[in-house]
Design a protein around this motif. Structure first.
Motif, mmCIF file in Angstrom:
data_model
loop_
_atom_site.group_PDB
_atom_site.id
_atom_site.type_symbol
_atom_site.label_atom_id
_atom_site.label_comp_id
_atom_site.label_asym_id
_atom_site.label_seq_id
_atom_site.Cartn_x
_atom_site.Cartn_y
_atom_site.Cartn_z
ATOM 1 N N ALA A 188 0.829 -1.202 0.000
ATOM 2 C CA ALA A 188 0.000 0.000 0.000
ATOM 3 C C ALA A 188 0.869 1.259 0.000
ATOM 4 C CB ALA A 188 -0.928 -0.001 1.212
ATOM 5 N N THR A 189 1.990 1.207 0.703
ATOM 6 C CA THR A 189 2.908 2.339 0.735
ATOM 7 C C THR A 189 3.503 2.591 -0.644
ATOM 8 O OG1 THR A 189 3.467 1.978 3.059
ATOM 9 C CG2 THR A 189 5.063 3.201 1.727
ATOM 10 N N ILE A 190 3.983 1.546 -1.290
ATOM 11 C CA ILE A 190 4.552 1.690 -2.638
ATOM 12 C C ILE A 190 3.506 2.245 -3.595
ATOM 13 C CG2 ILE A 190 5.435 0.386 -4.620
ATOM 14 C CD1 ILE A 190 6.782 -1.498 -2.623
ATOM 15 N N LYS A 191 2.289 1.738 -3.506
ATOM 16 C CA LYS A 191 1.208 2.193 -4.388
ATOM 17 C C LYS A 191 0.914 3.668 -4.171
ATOM 18 C CE LYS A 191 -2.292 1.645 -7.280
ATOM 19 N NZ LYS A 191 -2.849 3.002 -7.234
ATOM 20 N N THR A 192 0.862 4.110 -2.922
ATOM 21 C CA THR A 192 0.571 5.513 -2.618
ATOM 22 C C THR A 192 1.677 6.430 -3.130
ATOM 23 O OG1 THR A 192 -0.716 4.890 -0.661
ATOM 24 C CG2 THR A 192 0.114 7.150 -0.748
ATOM 25 N N VAL A 193 2.923 6.019 -2.930
ATOM 26 C CA VAL A 193 4.048 6.816 -3.440
ATOM 27 C C VAL A 193 3.966 6.908 -4.958
ATOM 28 C CG1 VAL A 193 6.557 6.863 -3.728
ATOM 29 C CG2 VAL A 193 5.562 6.343 -1.485
ATOM 30 N N ASP A 194 3.680 5.789 -5.606
ATOM 31 C CA ASP A 194 3.614 5.781 -7.067
ATOM 32 C C ASP A 194 2.499 6.685 -7.587
ATOM 33 O OD1 ASP A 194 5.127 3.899 -9.131
ATOM 34 O OD2 ASP A 194 3.128 4.298 -9.926
ATOM 35 N N ASP A 195 1.376 6.722 -6.887
ATOM 36 C CA ASP A 195 0.260 7.568 -7.308
ATOM 37 C C ASP A 195 0.602 9.049 -7.260
ATOM 38 O OD1 ASP A 195 -1.236 5.297 -7.659
ATOM 39 O OD2 ASP A 195 -2.393 5.510 -5.808
ATOM 40 N N HIS A 196 1.585 9.406 -6.446
ATOM 41 C CA HIS A 196 1.969 10.810 -6.297
ATOM 42 C C HIS A 196 3.296 11.144 -6.991
ATOM 43 C CE1 HIS A 196 -0.995 10.466 -3.033
ATOM 44 N NE2 HIS A 196 -1.123 11.770 -3.099
ATOM 45 N N CYS A 197 3.837 10.193 -7.744
ATOM 46 C CA CYS A 197 5.186 10.392 -8.286
ATOM 47 C C CYS A 197 5.242 11.455 -9.375
ATOM 48 C CB CYS A 197 5.764 9.073 -8.790
ATOM 49 S SG CYS A 197 4.989 8.448 -10.308
ATOM 50 N N GLY A 198 4.096 11.770 -9.995
ATOM 51 C CA GLY A 198 4.090 12.806 -11.028
ATOM 52 C C GLY A 198 4.687 12.362 -12.347
ATOM 53 N N LEU A 199 4.833 11.052 -12.533
ATOM 54 C CA LEU A 199 5.433 10.520 -13.755
ATOM 55 C C LEU A 199 4.498 9.505 -14.409
ATOM 56 C CD1 LEU A 199 9.039 9.790 -12.423
ATOM 57 C CD2 LEU A 199 8.361 11.752 -13.827
ATOM 58 N N TRP A 200 4.614 9.391 -15.730
ATOM 59 C CA TRP A 200 3.916 8.347 -16.467
ATOM 60 C C TRP A 200 4.973 7.533 -17.201
ATOM 61 C CZ3 TRP A 200 -0.961 6.753 -16.081
ATOM 62 C CH2 TRP A 200 -1.423 5.813 -17.009
ATOM 63 N N LEU A 201 5.435 6.478 -16.526
ATOM 64 C CA LEU A 201 6.559 5.711 -17.031
ATOM 65 C C LEU A 201 6.084 4.513 -17.851
ATOM 66 C CD1 LEU A 201 8.842 5.644 -13.859
ATOM 67 C CD2 LEU A 201 9.130 7.047 -15.912
ATOM 68 N N PRO A 202 6.695 4.259 -18.987
ATOM 69 C CA PRO A 202 6.309 3.093 -19.794
ATOM 70 C C PRO A 202 6.583 1.800 -19.040
ATOM 71 C CG PRO A 202 8.377 4.048 -20.580
ATOM 72 C CD PRO A 202 7.832 4.998 -19.563
ATOM 73 N N GLY A 203 5.632 0.879 -19.124
ATOM 74 C CA GLY A 203 5.796 -0.411 -18.478
ATOM 75 C C GLY A 203 5.537 -0.426 -16.992
ATOM 76 N N ASN A 204 5.091 0.686 -16.418
ATOM 77 C CA ASN A 204 4.783 0.726 -14.993
ATOM 78 C C ASN A 204 3.597 -0.199 -14.706
ATOM 79 O OD1 ASN A 204 3.828 1.415 -12.370
ATOM 80 N ND2 ASN A 204 4.718 3.451 -12.552
ATOM 81 N N LEU A 205 3.828 -1.237 -13.911
ATOM 82 C CA LEU A 205 2.784 -2.229 -13.662
ATOM 83 C C LEU A 205 1.579 -1.636 -12.942
ATOM 84 C CD1 LEU A 205 4.933 -5.350 -12.652
ATOM 85 C CD2 LEU A 205 3.859 -4.843 -14.859
#
Length: 269
Positions: A188-205
């Motif tokens: 859940a922590t990783i998911k929350t950080v990713d939601d706020h990362c401000g990036l749209w990275l190719p292949g991001n699962l």
């Protein structure tokens, strides 16, 4: 100690408590994962906002963001320590070794639904109640351009209500053990950080498997989107059911990166 793992018996030496790991590993994961985004650099070709916008539009310094996140994590650790002490039973962790994949999957899914439900309604109410928004939730929205280590930048009371109490309810309702909670809260922590990362990275699962992602949440952080996309951190179910779902499309910016644009008109506050 309640629910602990005696690693000596496994021939590796040492003694680690599942409760300690469940309390502190998600905090370590938060800084390690957000630190990976820092190491990637500016990533101009994948940003949802320019670096200039991040520096100029946000209403709080990064130093204050770090202080705010650390304060929330101190409260989070204290509540987790009390929760594990109150709910623990001797040998509980060992039961995880014999739990079926079905049982573990059900516990994790129930925890995800519980956390999503709690956070959706609390988050939405903090927007609709003008007093709560002005004095509490507006602190998080000082980050108009989100970035990874600002994911848990909140007013301390909001952090307690949304994240800490929400996590405690997910733990209790799902019936998961401290050992299972290590994996759930780290994820859940990783998911929350990713939601706020401000990036749209190719292949991001996370972008492949979840509709609730960095672009979806970015819409919410913009002025035109603050009545929409309340769901966090996993699914968009409640937004769809209750009419607060704001679809978007990604457009390439001429200067590099992407822009998430709503595909229907938004009602301003």
């Amino acid at each position: 100690m309640v629910g602990s793992v005696n690693i000596d018996q496994q021939g590796k030496g040492g003694y680690v408590s599942d409760e300690v790991l469940g309390t502190f590993l998600p905090i370590v994961v938060y800084w390690v994962y957000s630190g990976l985004y820092l190491m990637l650099g500016t990533m101009d070709n994948y940003r949802l906002h320019s670096k200039k916008d991040e520096d100029e539009k946000n209403l709080v310094s990064k130093k204050e963001v770090v202080k705010g996140v650390l304060l929330q994590q101190i409260v989070q650790a204290a509540v987790a320590t009390v929760l594990f002490a109150v709910t623990g039973d001797d040998g509980e962790s060992g039961g995880d070794q014999h739990a079926s994949i079905f049982v573990l999957g059900r516990q994790l899914f129930v925890a995800m639904l519980m956390l999503d439900t709690w956070q959706y309604f609390m988050h939405r109410y903090m927007h609709q109640n003008k007093f709560l928004y002005k004095h509490i939730h507006a602190q998080h929205h000082r980050l108009i351009v989100p970035y990874a280590f600002g994911a848990l930048y909140n007013h301390p009371l909001e952090g307690l209500i949304l994240d800490t109490i929400g996590g405690a309810l997910a733990f209790l309702v799902s019936g998961m053990s401290p050992r299972t909670s290590i994996f759930f809260f780290s994820f859940a922590t990783i998911k929350t950080v990713d939601d706020h990362c401000g990036l749209w990275l190719p292949g991001n699962l996370f972008h492949i498997f979840f509709k609730n992602n960095s672009a979806y949440h970015d819409i919410h952080h913009q002025l035109y989107g603050t009545k929409y996309n309340y769901s966090q951190p996993f699914f968009v179910t409640w937004d769809r059911i209750l009419g607060t779902y704001m679809p978007y499309e990604l457009e390439r910016r001429p200067e590099g990166g992407f822009e998430a644009k709503p595909v229907k008109d938004c009602k301003e506050h």
